[in-house]
Design a protein around this motif. Structure first.
Motif, mmCIF file in Angstrom:
data_model
loop_
_atom_site.group_PDB
_atom_site.id
_atom_site.type_symbol
_atom_site.label_atom_id
_atom_site.label_comp_id
_atom_site.label_asym_id
_atom_site.label_seq_id
_atom_site.Cartn_x
_atom_site.Cartn_y
_atom_site.Cartn_z
ATOM 1 N N THR A 53 67.841 -9.190 31.455
ATOM 2 C CA THR A 53 67.082 -8.874 30.383
ATOM 3 C C THR A 53 66.616 -10.295 29.508
ATOM 4 O O THR A 53 65.380 -10.181 29.152
ATOM 5 N N ARG B 275 63.629 -2.965 35.098
ATOM 6 C CA ARG B 275 62.291 -2.542 34.317
ATOM 7 C C ARG B 275 61.751 -1.216 34.696
ATOM 8 O O ARG B 275 61.478 -0.275 34.030
ATOM 9 N N LEU B 276 61.875 -0.825 36.192
ATOM 10 C CA LEU B 276 61.381 0.157 36.776
ATOM 11 C C LEU B 276 62.275 1.493 36.381
ATOM 12 O O LEU B 276 61.759 2.520 35.929
ATOM 13 N N GLU C 204 64.492 1.729 33.925
ATOM 14 C CA GLU C 204 64.142 2.090 32.458
ATOM 15 C C GLU C 204 62.986 2.623 31.970
ATOM 16 O O GLU C 204 63.158 3.510 31.426
ATOM 17 N N ARG C 205 61.911 2.146 32.542
ATOM 18 C CA ARG C 205 60.696 3.019 32.666
ATOM 19 C C ARG C 205 60.769 4.446 32.935
ATOM 20 O O ARG C 205 60.422 5.486 32.139
ATOM 21 N N ARG C 206 61.399 4.719 34.132
ATOM 22 C CA ARG C 206 61.749 6.053 34.555
ATOM 23 C C ARG C 206 62.354 6.921 33.457
ATOM 24 O O ARG C 206 62.192 7.850 33.247
ATOM 25 N N VAL D 232 62.660 6.757 30.339
ATOM 26 C CA VAL D 232 61.943 6.811 29.214
ATOM 27 C C VAL D 232 61.070 8.077 29.633
ATOM 28 O O VAL D 232 60.852 8.797 28.609
ATOM 29 N N LYS D 233 60.401 8.050 30.632
ATOM 30 C CA LYS D 233 59.375 9.194 30.937
ATOM 31 C C LYS D 233 59.969 10.278 31.228
ATOM 32 O O LYS D 233 59.643 11.637 31.200
ATOM 33 N N GLN D 234 61.370 10.372 31.847
ATOM 34 C CA GLN D 234 62.210 11.491 32.261
ATOM 35 C C GLN D 234 62.162 12.663 31.048
ATOM 36 O O GLN D 234 62.607 12.489 29.900
#
Length: 235
Positions: free
Chosen positions: A27, A211-212, A214-216, A218-220
């Motif tokens: 990070t 990062r992928l 973390e993005r998934r 958030v979108k879940q």
């Protein structure tokens, strides 16, 4: 001491920050010099990570204990001197009891002094908090750094030599022999992964993967409770 406090919400947050959210490597992109230099194998990454973690825990604890005694105007030089003294002590210990590992890590052990993660946690956290959370922060930040180094070292070692934790028994002691594995038998290797450019490439994949994920996350969508869903349908 009641160890159940380590499972409380503030301590869980410290652990999550150190291991994942504010991971020093994935990070904050800090300490890249030792990360890329010594992670040719997972064994080297583990040795360097544990050494750094020990220094970080000790420095956080001592800074927290003496935070009311250190004048604010000269706190940074004092923190640097303290970290330098701890690194010197660790260097002597490794040279005495883990000499083979000491030879492999070489110059990068004294360079732990310049690791901005250690000084940063001493300044941002330990100088403002009590001893137990400060030591816990050092442990978790050090564990996150160690985890990143071991994973990077493992990926580079497997892709370059087909082994995992090679020479662990030589560098870390006979008790670590169980870690030595041959992942890909008769593998001729990919030399690029053993060199610094390979370290940069593999680190890029690790950062992108984090990062992928973390993005998934958030979108879940949040899970619906079955009873409430039924009630909404009747309404």
């Amino acid at each position: 001491m009641n160890l159940s406090i380590l499972f409380s919400a503030p301590y869980r947050k410290i652990a999550k920050d150190g291991l994942w959210t504010h991971n020093a490597v994935l990070t904050q992109n800090l300490a890249l010099c030792p990360l890329l230099a010594v992670t040719g194998t997972a064994t080297n990454g583990l040795g360097m990570g544990l050494t750094t973690m020990a220094v970080m825990m000790a420095s956080n604890g001592i800074v927290s204990l003496s935070r009311h005694l250190i004048p604010p105007e000269i706190r940074i030089p004092i923190f640097v001197l303290l970290i330098a003294a701890l690194v010197t002590l660790v260097d002597l210990v490794l040279n005495a009891w883990l000499h083979e590992l000491h030879k492999v890590l070489g110059l990068f052990i004294p360079l732990i002094v310049t690791n901005c993660v250690i000084l940063g946690r001493a300044e941002a956290f330990a100088s403002k908090q009590a001893v137990l959370p400060s030591v816990w922060d050092g442990l978790m930040m050090g564990a996150g750094f160690t985890l990143a180094m071991v994973v990077l070292g493992a990926l580079r070692e497997i892709s370059s030599a087909g082994t995992l934790f090679a020479n662990a028994s030589v560098l870390l002691g006979e008790s670590f022999r169980f870690l030595e594995l041959t992942v890909i038998p008769e593998y001729k290797g990919f030399l690029l992964m053993a060199l610094p450019p390979g370290g940069f490439i593999m680190l890029g994949f690790m950062i992108a993967g984090k990062r992928l994920l973390e993005r998934r996350a958030v979108k879940q969508p949040a899970p619906r409770i079955e009873g409430l869903q039924t009630a909404d349908q009747h309404a």
